[in-house]
Design an enzyme around this catalytic site. Structure first.
Site, short mmCIF file in Angstrom:
data_model
loop_
_atom_site.label_atom_id
_atom_site.label_comp_id
_atom_site.label_asym_id
_atom_site.label_seq_id
_atom_site.Cartn_x
_atom_site.Cartn_y
_atom_site.Cartn_z
N LYS A 150 3.53 0.09 6.52
CA LYS A 150 4.70 -0.90 7.07
C LYS A 150 6.29 -1.33 6.69
O LYS A 150 6.58 -1.41 7.65
CB LYS A 150 3.72 -2.28 7.31
N ASP A 170 2.89 -4.04 -4.63
CA ASP A 170 1.94 -3.12 -4.70
C ASP A 170 0.87 -3.49 -5.71
O ASP A 170 1.96 -3.16 -6.85
CB ASP A 170 0.84 -2.38 -3.97
N GLY A 211 1.03 -1.17 -0.18
CA GLY A 211 -0.07 0.00 -0.05
C GLY A 211 1.30 1.38 0.23
O GLY A 211 1.63 1.25 -0.98
N ALA A 212 0.45 1.77 0.69
CA ALA A 212 0.93 3.22 1.04
C ALA A 212 2.97 3.26 1.80
O ALA A 212 2.87 4.40 1.95
CB ALA A 212 0.30 4.42 1.37
N GLY A 213 2.49 2.28 2.47
CA GLY A 213 4.22 1.99 2.80
C GLY A 213 4.20 1.68 4.16
O GLY A 213 5.69 2.38 4.84
N ASP A 228 0.42 -8.31 3.96
CA ASP A 228 -0.67 -7.51 4.42
C ASP A 228 -2.09 -7.66 3.95
O ASP A 228 -2.05 -6.40 2.69
CB ASP A 228 -0.06 -6.46 5.48
N CYS A 267 -7.39 -6.70 8.81
CA CYS A 267 -7.92 -5.85 9.97
C CYS A 267 -9.17 -5.91 9.56
O CYS A 267 -10.26 -5.13 9.76
CB CYS A 267 -7.38 -4.02 9.10
C1 LIG Z 1 -4.85 -3.80 3.75
S1 LIG Z 1 -3.75 -2.69 2.68
C2 LIG Z 1 -2.73 -2.50 2.87
C3 LIG Z 1 -1.87 -1.77 4.21
C4 LIG Z 1 -0.51 -1.87 3.29
N1 LIG Z 1 0.44 -2.69 4.15
C5 LIG Z 1 0.46 -0.54 5.04
O1 LIG Z 1 0.19 -0.49 6.15
O2 LIG Z 1 -0.60 0.73 4.51
C6 LIG Z 1 -4.38 -4.21 0.99
C7 LIG Z 1 -3.04 -4.33 -0.08
O3 LIG Z 1 -2.60 -4.63 -0.90
C8 LIG Z 1 -3.27 -4.58 -2.07
N2 LIG Z 1 -3.90 -5.63 -3.25
C9 LIG Z 1 -5.05 -6.23 -3.84
N3 LIG Z 1 -4.77 -7.14 -4.42
C10 LIG Z 1 -3.95 -7.35 -4.46
C11 LIG Z 1 -2.61 -8.23 -5.43
N4 LIG Z 1 -3.42 -8.75 -6.53
N5 LIG Z 1 -1.31 -7.83 -5.38
C12 LIG Z 1 -0.32 -7.05 -5.36
N6 LIG Z 1 -1.82 -5.94 -3.61
C13 LIG Z 1 -2.53 -6.60 -3.89
C14 LIG Z 1 -4.08 -2.84 -2.37
O4 LIG Z 1 -3.96 -2.57 -3.24
C15 LIG Z 1 -3.70 -2.54 -0.58
O5 LIG Z 1 -2.99 -1.48 -0.52
#
Ligand SMILES: C[S@@+](CC[C@H](N)C(=O)[O-])C[C@H]1O[C@@H](n2cnc3c(N)ncnc32)[C@H](O)[C@@H]1O
Length: 480
Positions: free
Chosen positions: A306, A324, A302-304, A368, A421
């Site tokens: 973690k 991502d 996501g926006a990094g 995540d 979450c």
């Molecule tokens: C819960 S968020 C992650 C939040 C991030 N880890 C953080 O700490 O801010 C889930 C992420 O999974 C990404 N996502 C969904 N499907 C995906 C895929 N097939 N491959 C890679 N990323 C994916 C979404 O774009 C989203 O940013």
């Protein structure tokens, strides 16, 4: 006194008597009194009248924005996103009005389950009642809103509503509005949610559910993550800025602030480069436990949020690959990584399900995963009514496939941390169970829960533990 009619201008008993006499002679005064059912007329000083006009205008703007945001939520758009768009296009709305609008709007969605149960369809009536459930109404705003209600809300009888416990709140409203129903706390969340979660064994179902609802009805503090070892210093500088800030007793770099604040401005003023990151989210990295020199894949970064925490821990000898599927969020990640001056992170757009990475390349992987997000319903109350009931099952299938794809990239003896979450069973316990049924080379690892200091496997971060978002974290070890 009800400001139904404002007579600005000359003050003093003589002037007042003359004006009232004139109005009575023309018949206008008796008419006003009959309509308003008031005994007295308020003579307002010019500045009071001006303040009143501003309040009326603020309430009109609230009504316009509320109408548009509700329409957006009904078509699946998050309330905060639509609100931000509307406020961007209306620069004339000042900071105080923005706060009033945003507080009222989120109260409306937070209490919508009950408003619906009570059958309150009138927009302003519902918005005012929802506000009163959360906070005391400011005199002018409460009156201005109640004038736009289709029914009479007894503001005096409800003035302490925000202080009452959940069950008592329902009774007070039912009594004050002469309603037949006192809805249950569980009705503040959609019925499908209760079918999708499991109550931990040894807990009494009703009491556990009520505790969860209670937490989801309150906005948790904003959690910040200070650079390692600077949590206490950050909390102190924030307090010096007049903010109620405290370090978490068990995660000393986590600082909770229970009042909204401008993050960019405060980073400059405190001179400490903190990140805004929920406590539950910080826990996921604690469980991953990155060590100096490790190679780690943050597979859905996501926006990094973690990524930054992991990169700090693995240090200059370590390496983090942050991927991502969405380029827009990755742009934010790149910006944040650059701002922290981190040189040990590679950011790349990749679909986990198609990522071409060598087997066994990483010491650890953090997945995540995308999820139904029910654990964040405290911060985004509109999501309760936007999330379709099939969402947990749909995400469950995606999560399983993602788990299978990342597993192969972990070296024997390495660790896979799966976090979501959400609190639904299909995306948490079931997903892990199904994964283990196809990957016998992985096993759940017991870890010390960072917030309750108990050994657990897998771990639940419940909203009352922070207070914070709800999260599920499973630590899976690949056998050597
Ligand atoms: C819960 S968020 C992650 C939040 C991030 N880890 C953080 O700490 O801010 C889930 C992420 O999974 C990404 N996502 C969904 N499907 C995906 C895929 N097939 N491959 C890679 N990323 C994916 C979404 O774009 C989203 O940013």
């Amino acid at each position: 006194m009800v400001p139904i009619l404002s007579i600005p201008g000359p003050r003093g008993p003589g002037a007042t008597r003359r004006i009232l006499k004139r109005l009575t002679c023309t018949g206008r005064l008796s008419e006003v009194i009959a309509v308003a059912r008031v005994k007295r007329i308020m003579i307002q000083a010019p500045e009071t009248a001006q303040r009143w006009r501003r309040t009326v205008r603020r309430v009109q703007v609230l009504e316009e924005i509320l109408t548009q945001v509700i329409a957006a939520v009904q078509s699946g758009v998050p309330a905060d996103r639509r609100l931000a768009e509307l406020l961007r296009s209306r620069r004339e709305i000042g900071a105080r009005d923005r706060r009033f609008i945003s507080d009222t709007l989120f109260s409306y969605f937070r209490w919508w389950g009950w408003l619906r149960a009570w059958g309150i369809a009138d927009l302003m009536g519902a918005a005012l009642l929802a506000s009163l459930l959360d906070r005391p109404a400011s005199g002018d705003e409460g009156r201005a809103m109640s004038q736009r209600c289709a029914f009479r809300l007894p503001l005096d009888a409800l003035k302490d509503l925000h202080r009452a416990a959940l069950g008592r709140k329902a009774e007070l409203v039912a009594h004050a509005l002469d309603l037949r129903r006192s809805p249950l706390p569980q009705e503040l969340l959609p019925a499908w949610f209760w079918e999708e979660i499991t109550v931990p064994e040894s807990r009494e179902v009703g009491a556990w559910q009520e505790r969860l609802v209670n937490c989801l009805q309150t906005r948790p503090p904003v959690w910040l993550r200070a650079p390692a070892g600077r949590g206490a210093e950050l909390a102190e500088r924030l307090r010096a800025e007049g903010l109620p800030a405290r370090c978490h007793p068990r995660l000393p770099n986590a600082v909770g602030v229970s009042k909204p604040f401008p993050a960019v401005d405060l980073r400059r003023r405190t001179g400490i480069g903190f990140e805004v990151q929920d406590l539950a989210s910080q826990c996921a990295v604690e469980i991953l436990d990155p060590q100096p020199g490790m190679r780690i894949w943050d597979a859905s970064a996501g926006a990094g949020g973690k990524t930054l925490q992991i990169a700090e821990r693995v240090g200059p000898e370590g390496w983090v690959l942050a991927t991502d599927i969405r380029p827009t969020v990755l742009r934010n990640a790149v910006r944040r990584i650059a701002a922290q001056g981190l040189k040990n992170v590679t950011v790349a757009r990749a679909d986990v399900l198609a990522a071409d990475l060598p087997g066994g390349a990483f010491d650890a992987v953090l997945l995540d995963a995308p999820c139904s997000g029910t654990g964040t319903w405290n911060r985004n109350p509109d999501a309760r009514w936007r999330t379709p009931r099939e969402a947990p099952r749909r995400f469950g299938l995606i999560q399983m496939r993602m788990l299978e794809h990342v597993a192969e990239r972990i070296r024997p003896g390495g660790r896979l941390v799966y976090s979501v979450c959400t609190l639904t069973k299909v995306e948490t316990l079931d997903a892990v169970e199904e994964f283990l049924s196809v990957r016998a080379d992985f096993a759940l690892e017991e870890r010390i829960h960072p917030l309750v200091e108990r050994r657990e496997s897998p771990l639940w971060v419940f909203p009352w533990m922070g207070p914070c978002d709800g999260m599920f974290i499973a630590c899976l070890l690949r056998r050597g």
